[in-house]
Design an enzyme around this catalytic site. Sequence first.
Site, mmCIF file in Angstrom:
data_model
loop_
_atom_site.group_PDB
_atom_site.id
_atom_site.type_symbol
_atom_site.label_atom_id
_atom_site.label_comp_id
_atom_site.label_asym_id
_atom_site.label_seq_id
_atom_site.Cartn_x
_atom_site.Cartn_y
_atom_site.Cartn_z
ATOM 1 N N ASP A 138 0.823 -1.207 0.000
ATOM 2 C CA ASP A 138 0.000 0.000 0.000
ATOM 3 C C ASP A 138 0.862 1.264 0.000
ATOM 4 O OD1 ASP A 138 -2.474 1.251 -0.038
ATOM 5 O OD2 ASP A 138 -3.287 0.063 1.610
ATOM 6 N N ASP A 180 -9.687 3.390 -3.840
ATOM 7 C CA ASP A 180 -10.470 2.213 -3.444
ATOM 8 C C ASP A 180 -11.870 2.222 -4.050
ATOM 9 O OD1 ASP A 180 -8.309 1.514 -1.929
ATOM 10 O OD2 ASP A 180 -9.362 1.524 -0.009
#
Length: 366
Positions: A146, A202
Amino acid sequence: MRVVLLCLLGCALGPALALDNGLNAKPALGFNTWNAFYREIHEDLVKEHADLMVSLGLRDAGQYLVLDDCWSERSREEGERLQASKEKFPSGMKAMGDYIHAKGLKYGIYSDAGTLTCAKYPGSLDHEELDAQTFAGWGVDYLKYDNCHVRRDRWVIDRYAAMRDALNATGRPIVYSLCEWGVMEPHLWAPQVGNSWRTTEDIRPWWDSIVKTLDYNVGLSRFAGPHLGWNDLDMGNDTGLSHAEQRTHFALWALLKSPLMIGHDLRDFSKTSLGILLAKEVIAINQDDLGVAGDLVWRQGTKRVYAGPLAGGGRAVVLANFQTTYSQYPATNITVFWTQVGLQPGQRVAVRDLYAGGCTTWWCCA
Ligand SMILES: *[C@@H]1O[C@H](CO)[C@@H](O)[C@H](O)[C@H]1NC(C)=O
Ligand SMILES: *[C@@H]1O[C@H](CO)[C@@H](O)[C@H](O)[C@H]1NC(C)=O
Ligand SMILES: *[C@@H]1O[C@H](CO)[C@@H](O)[C@H](O)[C@H]1NC(C)=O
């Protein structure tokens, strides 16, 4: 003269520079804990999901079980090694991996190219070698990496390349899944760094988010392929989508050759259709040997045609009506011309509805 020279150089260097860890041939398939469980993951839940992946038939359809953020302690142990949360994973991460492997599945884990993960657990920045060795020692087969809590003075490509090199140095083949959210146009550099790269922020469990993700990916298919890696459109979480929206979502993710990571609570299929996630012929489009990602080929108003070539000369085509007002879909006709999908005008082909399980094959047309 100069232009020609540059072109040849580019062509010669391109493929050689792509990441070579032997895991690029197909987009990854599997399940990821985040969308269904956020921080609330623990050993028993993961074991239950490993069991469910097998009993529901998802082992064949998808083989990676990925533990997302929140599996670790808030601090590293003495000696700086990452450690499993003692409360959530009392048996440790090696044992977790052994359980997953014993089920015939592959083991995915999560870290971050910053000082902390998104949920503020220790990140791997400046600990890449140790963390890669730790993961390899636990039997990890897949790393989602991430992009939270980064230092502004550290260039994104360097941060991601450091983990690539650290993973390589372990000698263990580990799928390297970049989750940089598309902020620095990863399709331009990520083929040299990872096996797949997220292209957007996302995904959210409603149709607008699906459309936004798709719109962002128009034109990116040419950056994907077996010698490059894959555009990652993020995992599923279809609980807020109608059945038609779920079918459209899954078909397009398959056609665009995104990794297909299920984000549903596997204990509860009341709101989503397992049939869609298990549609063998749709998954086969995603895993097709040719590995050419499809793209948007035609659009008018809310009507769209997506298409891409398949091994053996076929074409995968999605006809979609994107018009939706709180899940109301007025019926509409969409016409496809063969030339739009790369066929010869007048060519006679067999047309097959891949969600219908082989029930509808007919011969067509112009
Ligand atoms: C490490 O990189 C080399 C050079 O690209 C490659 O040949 C090798 O397969 C890689 N090993 C692993 C485990 O990724
Ligand atoms: C996934 O769907 C559930 C149910 O609609 C929702 O509560 C959750 O917030 C969603 N997760 C994400 C990351 O959007
Ligand atoms: C779709 O085309 C068929 C055949 O031409 C026609 O009968 C039907 O009314 C059309 N449907 C819509 C919604 O336009």
